[in-house]
Design a protein around this motif. Sequence first.
Motif, PDB file in Angstrom:
ATOM      1  N   ILE A   1      20.336 -54.653  -1.187  1.00  0.00           N
ATOM      2  CA  ILE A   1      21.183 -53.477  -1.345  1.00  0.00           C
ATOM      3  C   ILE A   1      20.965 -52.612  -0.112  1.00  0.00           C
ATOM      4  O   ILE A   1      19.844 -52.521   0.403  1.00  0.00           O
ATOM      5  CB  ILE A   1      20.859 -52.702  -2.643  1.00  0.00           C
ATOM      6  N   PHE A   2      22.019 -52.021   0.387  1.00  0.00           N
ATOM      7  CA  PHE A   2      21.920 -51.198   1.586  1.00  0.00           C
ATOM      8  C   PHE A   2      21.909 -49.725   1.212  1.00  0.00           C
ATOM      9  O   PHE A   2      22.815 -49.241   0.520  1.00  0.00           O
ATOM     10  CB  PHE A   2      23.072 -51.500   2.547  1.00  0.00           C
ATOM     11  N   ILE A   3      20.876 -49.027   1.651  1.00  0.00           N
ATOM     12  CA  ILE A   3      20.747 -47.595   1.413  1.00  0.00           C
ATOM     13  C   ILE A   3      21.059 -46.883   2.726  1.00  0.00           C
ATOM     14  O   ILE A   3      20.236 -46.871   3.643  1.00  0.00           O
ATOM     15  CB  ILE A   3      19.323 -47.221   0.940  1.00  0.00           C
ATOM     16  N   HIS A   4      22.262 -46.388   2.848  1.00  0.00           N
ATOM     17  CA  HIS A   4      22.695 -45.717   4.077  1.00  0.00           C
ATOM     18  C   HIS A   4      22.410 -46.563   5.309  1.00  0.00           C
ATOM     19  O   HIS A   4      21.809 -46.113   6.286  1.00  0.00           O
ATOM     20  CB  HIS A   4      22.055 -44.333   4.185  1.00  0.00           C
ATOM     21  N   GLY A   5      22.833 -47.809   5.231  1.00  0.00           N
ATOM     22  CA  GLY A   5      22.770 -48.706   6.373  1.00  0.00           C
ATOM     23  C   GLY A   5      21.473 -49.470   6.542  1.00  0.00           C
ATOM     24  O   GLY A   5      21.388 -50.344   7.406  1.00  0.00           O
ATOM     25  N   VAL A   6      20.473 -49.148   5.738  1.00  0.00           N
ATOM     26  CA  VAL A   6      19.183 -49.830   5.841  1.00  0.00           C
ATOM     27  C   VAL A   6      19.027 -50.793   4.661  1.00  0.00           C
ATOM     28  O   VAL A   6      19.144 -50.388   3.499  1.00  0.00           O
ATOM     29  CB  VAL A   6      18.012 -48.822   5.858  1.00  0.00           C
ATOM     30  N   GLU A   7      18.746 -52.058   4.960  1.00  0.00           N
ATOM     31  CA  GLU A   7      18.649 -53.063   3.898  1.00  0.00           C
ATOM     32  C   GLU A   7      17.369 -52.892   3.091  1.00  0.00           C
ATOM     33  O   GLU A   7      16.294 -52.652   3.632  1.00  0.00           O
ATOM     34  CB  GLU A   7      18.707 -54.463   4.493  1.00  0.00           C
ATOM     35  N   ASN A   8      17.515 -53.008   1.781  1.00  0.00           N
ATOM     36  CA  ASN A   8      16.397 -52.961   0.861  1.00  0.00           C
ATOM     37  C   ASN A   8      16.605 -54.087  -0.147  1.00  0.00           C
ATOM     38  O   ASN A   8      17.570 -54.850  -0.044  1.00  0.00           O
ATOM     39  CB  ASN A   8      16.324 -51.599   0.162  1.00  0.00           C
ATOM     40  N   THR A   9      15.724 -54.211  -1.125  1.00  0.00           N
ATOM     41  CA  THR A   9      15.841 -55.247  -2.149  1.00  0.00           C
ATOM     42  C   THR A   9      15.689 -54.626  -3.528  1.00  0.00           C
ATOM     43  O   THR A   9      14.818 -53.769  -3.728  1.00  0.00           O
ATOM     44  CB  THR A   9      14.765 -56.334  -1.968  1.00  0.00           C
TER      45      THR A   9
END
Length: 265
Positions: A73-81
Amino acid sequence: MKFITILILSTFAITSIAVVKRHDVPAESYALKTTPDFLVDMPYEGSAVLIDERWLLSAGHVVYNDNYAGQSIFIHGVENTMEKVIFHPNYRKQPDKPFTGDAKPLMDFLYGRTDLVLIKLANPVKHAKPIARYYGNEEQGRQTTTYGKGATGTGHTGEKMYTKMHRPLNFFNNQIDEVKKYHLLFRFDQGKAALPLEGTVGSGDSGGPTVIEEQGQQRLIGIQCFRDYQGDLKDFKGGIYGSVAVLCRVSAHNEWIDKIIAENR
């Protein structure tokens, strides 16, 4: 207090983000250039709210399958999981048989479930600020702000489904007209009864935030979950003046939210 009137789950459950506006106010008055830190796009469709550096809160029905845990999932352009997906114990999935005819059985189902999900992120979010939750019980009459970027329209035309693909970022104001034990409701007024930037949710809005101003800061008061309706489902038209939006009441679920976060540190 404004009167309550009352979407087939895919229509009533407002899955993504939308803003339906006054017909007599320029559309650009509702536009935003910057996305709030706490507004997060869910995979596929729908939105979530960053309530902690490791946690998202959203509507349960925007989790479309059992494979979200482990997905990106992308949080303001930064990929997370998405590490864990935890539904409220009173959440129920859509029945296989669709609702038809009178809206009451559908409304009973929607009001009877707790349409909330918590999502734990694998990595803490450091580049965006979470929103604080409202812990009080004085929501009645409070002016609210709702953020959206999906289907648009006006109170005269209703929501225009083809605009949903464009996802422009907008906001609108409204006020809480009815407080139920687990839900908050607001109506889309017009004329003298309306706020200057009055609006309502439309198709594509589920999981998104409705906030209030408290001591100079925004606080999360509700998660957008469905629309209220009385009558035959085939006659429903979303986003028209007089339509009513229903939020999951955050203050009524803070105990569950805090418990889940504490147990999953």
